[in-house]
Design an enzyme around this catalytic site. Structure first.
Site, mmCIF file in Angstrom:
data_model
loop_
_atom_site.group_PDB
_atom_site.id
_atom_site.type_symbol
_atom_site.label_atom_id
_atom_site.label_comp_id
_atom_site.label_asym_id
_atom_site.label_seq_id
_atom_site.Cartn_x
_atom_site.Cartn_y
_atom_site.Cartn_z
ATOM 1 N N GLY A 278 0.823 -1.194 0.000
ATOM 2 C CA GLY A 278 0.000 0.000 0.000
ATOM 3 C C GLY A 278 0.856 1.243 0.000
ATOM 4 O O GLY A 278 0.598 2.203 -0.726
ATOM 5 N N MET A 280 5.153 2.641 1.574
ATOM 6 C CA MET A 280 6.411 2.270 2.220
ATOM 7 C C MET A 280 7.072 3.504 2.807
ATOM 8 O O MET A 280 7.242 4.522 2.140
ATOM 9 C CB MET A 280 7.348 1.587 1.194
ATOM 10 C CG MET A 280 8.714 1.231 1.763
ATOM 11 S SD MET A 280 8.596 0.130 3.192
ATOM 12 C CE MET A 280 10.125 0.512 4.042
ATOM 13 N N GLU A 281 7.508 3.382 4.063
ATOM 14 C CA GLU A 281 7.950 4.526 4.867
ATOM 15 C C GLU A 281 9.407 4.924 4.671
ATOM 16 O O GLU A 281 10.037 5.452 5.610
ATOM 17 C CB GLU A 281 7.725 4.210 6.351
ATOM 18 C CG GLU A 281 8.583 3.059 6.919
ATOM 19 C CD GLU A 281 7.924 1.702 6.885
ATOM 20 O OE1 GLU A 281 8.354 0.812 7.645
ATOM 21 O OE2 GLU A 281 6.980 1.519 6.086
ATOM 22 N N GLU A 314 2.287 6.207 7.414
ATOM 23 C CA GLU A 314 3.663 6.209 6.912
ATOM 24 C C GLU A 314 4.512 7.297 7.565
ATOM 25 O O GLU A 314 5.705 7.093 7.812
ATOM 26 C CB GLU A 314 3.663 6.388 5.392
ATOM 27 C CG GLU A 314 2.925 5.310 4.626
ATOM 28 C CD GLU A 314 3.357 3.904 4.992
ATOM 29 O OE1 GLU A 314 4.563 3.686 5.241
ATOM 30 O OE2 GLU A 314 2.484 3.019 5.045
#
Length: 828
Positions: A278, A280-281, A314
């Site tokens: 969904g 990505m940090e 995030e």
């Protein structure tokens, strides 16, 4: 599991990469500085051509020249012996020295030159593309979580192997419309070469870059961080504005709550056309699936909720996970459980009108209760031994949802002010370092009046949860198992004060008299108490603790309820009762008749105008979905009148329901046009709605087969959306068994399509949707030979008990449901 950090402790990397999208090539040189701790050094490097390995040690008697090293490479690991023959100075000065933090230890550099290919499976450094006016545009981007940095450059690809990264990117096929982004700001740019400021000390899985034709909006928040959001050129620029606003405000919110200002001077967000997760940090460069980030001014409430909570999730990771990182993947919950609960706190504080807490209680909490009631389910903190097992940790219902609920339980026990005081100390003490759960409990303990570790450790490390029954002032407890199995009484959970709100991760079993008494006072109850009462009853029925037929009375009793949160649970109950009413049978017809008669007033009162209140919007959507299943002709015909061929002009909140009605009446007319619309539109929300309708609701045999054929047409349904097509085909009873057969016949194709990160999702979703013995046989016959595959082992163990228990429940409860429905419809 072997840890390469035990052999070599890196301090910094200098990475020079040449990335050519048209040649699909990635090549470069990596210089890693650090301290050797063993008689060999190992680096992760997957599917590369290793051209050379050299080393240099900071010998005061030399000019520190590079020297060739002898090495071995097996397509996954570079092994460099550090013996006298291979590295004499190094051998005599450093061998077996464990004082990695001692300033007297000399640093050793390893320089590795390599080549590889850009991936096309959304792992490592991979290619993404989109169409613009008939021309294909290419991006090179990354997805390194959990252990895919090793597919892009040689490194020690473990979360505890933190280092500082100096990165230079050369883009030989650079075009004027290209944007080149990295975790940190650009420091210099000459020709096709881009150099970036050094990163903070960070883990390899958080590195990221994006190269390609993009457009952006940008602002600076009140604390001086430049916030920019990017998307493909075929998307409306205005679709970035909401996500950029959320990010700008969320960083300010977290700066205040965490007492530690965002350590980077910029925050970029990129909506990617191809993205497996969904979002990505990546530190300072967060990447998203387009449908999780892009929202124009006319976006639906559901999309605004999704974007607001995804962005706040995030960005909380910029602290939980990026600034302070789990020491190993068994501590993934230290990242994800916290980020999940913080997304709701933040989104609710910033956008209270969206009503996101309702989503948490009726979505995440319910998902956690359902998943955690299965025998064999993992704990929130779960050990892993092999890289392939890491992917199994990303169980959204457990590590994310259950973990978040446990953190909420902790916050409410401590009080928010005390909790945040402990978190501020945690961030200050451990920033740029790695931690375990014990570090967190120690930081929180001075701010609590109970033993935090003793209380939380059991909940985090033990799967499952208890069902509680009151006996005077005491409570008895046993493990609640929804899908078979027995409770040997060995598992106990420390209980806070037992409350009937939504914070405690347990079920309260009421006697029939107690349940009836609470129902009689339902109007006086708080919202969370109402949800607790209905959720507990629903789950008790799924486990056979109470008769499923009794749930039909709840539908009648709450027929005129106006709370969307209550209706979220009632909709789940209605969905569960479908289990006992096979499609195209007299029993299903009777059930639909019961729903139409019970909800006729609600259906007639549905407002099809523009709504702004979140409760009204959600309630309307739920009722329309039920009306569609019940084939309520007046409601469907009202929806049909709203249809127009330019689908982009349909009210975004009503559009899925209008499409359902149109397909119901005119499938033959619209199928081909909609499929072409799906193929060509760049609107991610509309694209998703079309896929859901075309796969999940088609009836005509040739249309069903056409949708099944798309399972192997990635040029039409992108690999990132393949799982959705598969799920919708499973939900459609006309295609369910054929989809299962397709799964068994195309397993190797799926493994190649998904890699090891998400292939287990396919049997997991299948197990959740199987309804008949013949479907169960297809599943069992194929997967019984794969029980020992590490990435599938737990999923398949759970699936067998889940399917078996569901079929037994249907067999036992179906006659009672039939009898009850006959009585209720006759009475009407």
């Amino acid at each position: 599991m072997e840890r390469f950090l035990d052999y070599f402790k890196p301090s910094n990397y200098t990475i020079d990469l040449e990335i050519d999208r048209h040649k699909k090539s990635l090549k470069g040189k990596v210089r890693v500085s650090g301290v050797v701790c063993s008689e060999c050094v190992k680096f992760h490097a997957v599917a590369m051509k290793i051209k050379s390995v050299e080393f240099s040690a900071d010998d005061p008697f030399s000019q520190n020249p590079l020297k060739p090293c002898r090495f071995e490479y097996d397509d996954e690991t570079i092994m460099i012996p550090t013996d006298r023959e291979n590295a004499p100075y190094f051998y005599t000065s450093h061998k077996f020295d464990e004082r990695s933090g001692d300033s007297e230890i000399h640093s050793t550099d390893f320089v590795i030159t390599f080549e590889t290919k850009l991936k096309e499976n959304m792992q490592g450094c991979y290619l993404s593309s989109y169409d613009l006016g008939g021309e294909k545009k290419f991006l090179a981007t990354t997805q390194f979580e959990s252990h895919y940095a090793r597919e892009a450059f040689p490194c020690i690809d473990e979360p505890a192997a933190k280092a500082i990264f100096f990165v230079n990117l050369d883009i030989p096929d650079l075009s004027p419309e290209d944007v080149v982004l990295f975790n940190t700001p650009l420091s210099s740019h000459y020709g096709t070469r881009y150099s970036f400021e050094p990163t903070p000390r960070m883990s390899t899985y958080l590195l990221a870059w994006v190269i390609g034709p993009l457009q952006s909006v940008s602002t600076v928040n009140k604390n001086g961080v430049q916030v920019s959001s990017y998307c493909a050129l075929n998307q409306p620029l205005e679709s970035l504005l909401f996500a950029n606003e959320v990010a700008t405000r969320a960083l300010e919110y977290y700066d205040e709550k965490f007492g530690e200002q965002c350590p980077l001077s910029k925050l970029d967000q990129v909506a990617l056309p191809d993205f497996e997760a969904g979002a990505m940090e990546n530190w300072g460069l967060v990447t998203y699936r387009e449908s999780m980030m892009l929202a124009g001014p006319d976006a639906s409430l559901d999309l605004k909720r999704t974007v607001s909570t995804t962005v706040t999730h995030e960005l909380s990771h910029q602290w939980f996970g990026d600034l302070v990182t789990m020491a190993w993947w068994d501590g993934l919950w230290l990242n994800e459980s916290f980020a999940t609960i913080m997304e709701y706190y933040a989104a609710d504080a910033l956008y209270p009108e969206l009503g996101v807490w309702e989503d948490f209680f009726t979505g995440d909490c319910l998902a956690a209760l359902k998943r955690d009631a299965l025998s064999g389910v993992q704990a929130v903190q779960q050990e892993v031994q092999y890289p392939a097992e890491i992917a199994t940790l990303f169980d959204a219902a457990i590590v994310y949802a259950k973990g978040a609920r446990l953190i909420l339980m902790l916050v409410r026990l401590m009080g928010e002010d005390n909790f945040y005081s402990g978190m501020r100390y945690y961030f200050d003490k451990h920033k740029y370092q790695n931690t375990t759960g014990d570090d967190l409990w120690s930081a929180l303990q001075p701010h609590a009046d109970f033993d935090v570790k003793k209380f939380m450790q059991v909940w985090i490390t033990q799967p499952g949860y208890p069902i509680l029954e009151a006996h005077g002032n005491d409570w008895s407890e046993k493990r609640f198992l929804i899908a078979g199995g027995t409770d040997d009484g060995s598992k106990k959970w420390p209980l806070p004060e037992v409350k009937d709100d939504m914070s405690g991760h347990y079920l309260i079993k009421l006697s029939m008299n107690e349940f009836s008494e609470k129902l009689s006072k339902f109007v006086e109850m708080e919202s969370e108490q109402k949800l607790r009462l209905l959720i507990d009853r629903m789950l008790l029925a799924k486990a056979g603790e109470v008769e499923s037929a009794s749930l039909l009375d709840l539908i009648s009793q709450f027929a005129n309820e106006k709370s969307s949160a209550v209706w979220e649970i009632l909709a789940n109950i209605i969905g569960d009762l479908k289990l006992f009413c096979p499609p195209e049978t007299a029993l299903a017809d009777n059930y639909k008749k019961f729903l139409r008669e019970s909800l006729s007033e609600q259906f007639a009162e549905i407002d099809f105008g523009a709504l702004s209140d979140s409760n009204q919007l959600v309630l309307r959507s739920i009722l329309l979905s039920i009306a569609y299943y019940a084939e309520d002709q007046p409601t469907l015909k009202r929806l049909l009148k709203l249809y127009q061929s330019d689908l982009s002009k349909l009210d975004a909140d009503l559009r899925p329901h209008i499409l359902s009605a149109k397909l119901y009446f005119d499938e033959e007319i619209v199928f081909a046009d909609w499929l072409e619309y799906y193929r060509t539109t760049s609107n991610p929300e509309l694209k998703h709605s079309l896929l859901a309708e075309l796969a999940g609701s088609v009836k005509e045999e040739r249309h069903c087969q056409r949708m099944l054929d798309l399972l192997k047409k990635p040029e039409i349904v992108r690999p990132q959306d393949h799982i959705y097509l598969y799920i919708y085909l499973l939900r459609n009873f006309r295609t369910r068994e054929r989809t299962l057969i397709w799964l068994t016949e195309n397993w190797e194709y799926l493994v190649g399509l998904t890699g090891d990160k998400s292939v287990e999702d396919y049997p997991r979703y299948a197990a959740n949707l199987i309804r008949t013995a013949s479907e169960a046989k297809v599943f069992h016959d194929f997967f019984q030979t794969k029980r020992d595959v590490p990435v599938l082992k737990r999923t398949l163990e759970i699936a067998e008990t889940e399917i078996s228990a569901r079929l037994k429940l249907i067999e036992h409860e179906q006659p009672l449901i039939k009898e009850k429905l006959n009585k209720l419809t006759k009475e009407k």
